[in-house]
Structures are given as structure tokens and as C-alpha cells.
Design an enzyme around this catalytic site. Structure first.
Site, short mmCIF file in Angstrom:
data_model
loop_
_atom_site.label_atom_id
_atom_site.label_comp_id
_atom_site.label_asym_id
_atom_site.label_seq_id
_atom_site.Cartn_x
_atom_site.Cartn_y
_atom_site.Cartn_z
N HIS A 89 -28.45 1.79 20.38
CA HIS A 89 -27.25 2.59 20.11
C HIS A 89 -27.63 4.04 19.88
CE1 HIS A 89 -28.63 1.43 16.10
NE2 HIS A 89 -27.83 2.32 15.56
N HIS A 98 -27.24 6.35 17.41
CA HIS A 98 -27.61 7.00 16.15
C HIS A 98 -29.01 7.60 16.27
CE1 HIS A 98 -24.50 4.51 13.68
NE2 HIS A 98 -23.95 5.51 14.35
N ASP A 117 -31.49 7.94 14.34
CA ASP A 117 -32.66 7.20 13.84
C ASP A 117 -33.03 6.04 14.76
OD1 ASP A 117 -30.31 5.84 13.03
OD2 ASP A 117 -31.39 4.80 11.44
N HIS A 118 -32.35 5.96 15.92
CA HIS A 118 -32.71 4.98 16.95
C HIS A 118 -32.96 5.67 18.29
CE1 HIS A 118 -31.86 1.22 14.68
NE2 HIS A 118 -31.20 2.10 13.93
N HIS A 158 -20.88 -1.69 14.92
CA HIS A 158 -21.66 -0.65 14.26
C HIS A 158 -21.44 0.67 14.99
CE1 HIS A 158 -24.86 1.00 11.80
NE2 HIS A 158 -25.45 1.47 12.89
N ASP A 211 -28.91 -2.31 14.90
CA ASP A 211 -28.23 -2.30 13.59
C ASP A 211 -27.05 -3.26 13.57
OD1 ASP A 211 -30.05 -0.49 12.73
OD2 ASP A 211 -28.66 1.18 12.45
N HIS A 241 -34.23 -2.27 11.00
CA HIS A 241 -34.62 -1.70 9.71
C HIS A 241 -35.25 -2.76 8.81
CE1 HIS A 241 -32.44 2.23 9.92
NE2 HIS A 241 -31.65 1.56 10.74
#
Length: 310
Positions: A122, A124, A126-127, A180, A197, A236
Site C-alpha cells: 500500500h 503509506h 513507511d511501506h 486500511h 497493514d 510491523h
């Protein structure tokens, strides 16, 4: 001035229930925008100037499957990226390489490998925050992502049911799991599932762009119907917090008690808690146990009397 400040305070107090979701949406929209990317890059630059200490150590260091193996990579504060290596060709894909310097360092240490794919679950940062830097160094790289997601640097959009191959024998399937984010996807390779996530050990992701009905489908129709031996590689290291919540929901659940004890022992040594299985999630994850009497009792105790959809 005092009167004005008092009126503002009263306004915020009275309308806080309505203001809070509005403020959340403003913050979230900023996070997924270019403004959010600038803050993420600034965070990356500050971490680059520090000696890299991974948040987790892996025992075992790799997970072996018939035609491929998976090497987890500890990145950022609690994220996981994954190197997927086709055994026959040594061609590789990497899942969510949000810290490109760490991922590139791992590839440098494994110079016999050739990276051919990035698999983005996805958008975001942090990905997907490392996609552009890695792709800039490898012009032929296929950057895969959901068709409805607009993740960074994606040049191969995929949808539900699509398949592609890493190397000779590592066949990747795509599953759409909106909630998400609207275009979140899972990647499944034989009995390995990369959940981003959507599903964590003992928990699930927040509903940033979806609703509970969607997440219920994702967990209890899409994932729960997979083979019980399917290994779950999540985005995570959230296990302890998730399991503590699960134990609050089901205090007498021995599977959660044992898993939480095991996870705490692992984390004391900085060891990763990867990777659970679909069967285990059905035993320890409250979001995949919604029809269990113990979970229903807890919901009713909290005042949720209308449980007919379950």
C-alpha cells in the site's frame, strides 16, 4: 481575549466528538500527500546519520519454501520488509522496502542476487517510501502495486486475481483487501502471505480508508479460508500490544496467554516474533474470532447488544 479564549475552549469541548474525526482526516490527508513524504524523507535523513541498529533480530534468519526463501529485513522503528529469492535463478523481489539504504545494503551483502521486483502492499510512506530511490538505481525494476492505490513509483499495477513470477518458479498471486487503504493488496506465494497493514500477529490494521465490514471480509473470508499452514508475514512488529489487547478481550484464552509469554521472551532478546500462521491467528486474534462465545460475551459486556451481523 480571555472571554474569546474561553468561548473557543467551550466550543472545542462541546463539539470535540465532531471535530476529532475532521482533524484526523486533515492529518491523514497531509500524511499521504507530498507534504507527508517530505517529513518522511526528513526522518530518513536523520536515521541515515545514525548507526543502524535493527529493531529485531531473526532466528531463523530465513524462512525456507520449496521454490523460494524469504529473508526478513528489519527497517525503520518497527517495520518489516522481505526479500523473496527464487532458488533456481537467484532473482529476487522485495516487499515494502521503505528504508532503501538498509535494503540496498542487504542486497550488496548478497551480491549473487538480482532484484527484479518491488512488491508494494500500500501507499503509506513507511511501506512505499523507498520505492523511488531503489527504482532510480535499477531502471528495469518492476515496481508492483494495487491499481487503486497510487503508491510511489509503481509501474506495474495489479488487481484481484492477477499473477506474476519472480525468477523461474516463484509465482505471486494478488488479493485486493481494501480498508486500511482503498487499494491495499496482499501477495501470496504458495503458503506464504504478505499482509502489509491488513493482518498482524494477533491484530489488524486501522481503518484509514475503509470500514469494519471490509476488514471483516478481509480477515474472515479472504484470509481465514486459506490453508491453515499459510505463514503470515506482516508489516510491523506489533505482537505484544496486539496480544495484550486479545487477552483483555479473552482473559481465559490459553493460546493467547502462551503466545504473549513467548512474544515477551522473544522481545526481551530483541528477537522477531515472525511468522504466525492462519491457523494460529484463528486461535489468538480477536478480530478473527468474532463468533466465539468468549468474544461475544465481551462485546455484550461493553454494551454491544446488536450482534446480528456476526
Amino acid at each position: 481575549y480571555v472571554l474569546f479564549a474561553s468561548l473557543i475552549a467551550l466550543f472545542v469541548y462541546y463539539f470535540r466528538a465532531k471535530i476529532k474525526p475532521i482533524l484526523f482526516q486533515i492529518g491523514y490527508r497531509a500524511y499521504i500527500s507530498k507534504v507527508g513524504h517530505l517529513f518522511f524523507k526528513r526522518y530518513q535523513m536523520t536515521t541515515e546519520n545514525k548507526s543502524y541498529v535493527p529493531h529485531s533480530v531473526f532466528e531463523p534468519a530465513t524462512f525456507d519454501f520449496k521454490s523460494f526463501y524469504i529473508q526478513p529485513i528489519s527497517i525503520l522503528g518497527d517495520n518489516y520488509s522481505y526479500l523473496i529469492v527464487d532458488k533456481k535463478t537467484n532473482q529476487a523481489g522485495v516487499v515494502d522496502p521503505a528504508d532503501p539504504l538498509v535494503v540496498l545494503s542487504v542486497l550488496k551483502d548478497n551480491s549473487h542476487l538480482k532484484l527484479t521486483h518491488i512488491l508494494t502492499t500500500h501507499k503509506h510512506w513507511d511501506h512505499a517510501g523507498g520505492n523511488k530511490m531503489i527504482a532510480a538505481q535499477m531502471p528495469d525494476l518492476k515496481v508492483v502495486g494495487g491499481w487503486n492505490e497510487d503508491a510511489a513509483a509503481v509501474n506495474q499495477m495489479v488487481k484481484e486475481g492477477d499473477k506474476f513470477t519472480i525468477g523461474a518458479d516463484t509465482h505471486v498471486g494478488v488479493l485486493e483487501v481494501p480498508c486500511h487503504t482503498a487499494g491495499h493488496v496482499l501477495y501470496k506465494i504458495d503458503e506464504a502471505l504478505f499482509t502489509g497493514d491488513t493482518l498482524f500477529t494477533g491484530g489488524c490494521g486501522r481503518f484509514f480508508e475503509g470500514n469494519a465490514e471490509q476488514m471483516h471480509r478481509n480477515l474472515n473470508e479472504v484470509i481465514a479460508n486459506m490453508d491453515n499452514n499459510t505463514r503470515v508475514f506482516c508489516g510491523h512488529e506489533y505482537s505484544i500490544g496486539n496480544l495484550e489487547f486479545g487477552l483483555w478481550v479473552e482473559p481465559d484464552n490459553e493460546a493467547i496467554q502462551n503466545k504473549l509469554l513467548w512474544a515477551r521472551q522473544r522481545r526481551e532478546k530483541r528477537l522477531s516474533t515472525l511468522a504466525s500462521t492462519v491457523e494460529e491467528e484463528k486461535q489468538i486474534n480477536p478480530f478473527m474470532r468474532l463468533t466465539q462465545p468468549s468474544v461475544l460475551r465481551k462485546l455484550r459486556k461493553l454494551g454491544h447488544s446488536d450482534l446480528s451481523p456476526l
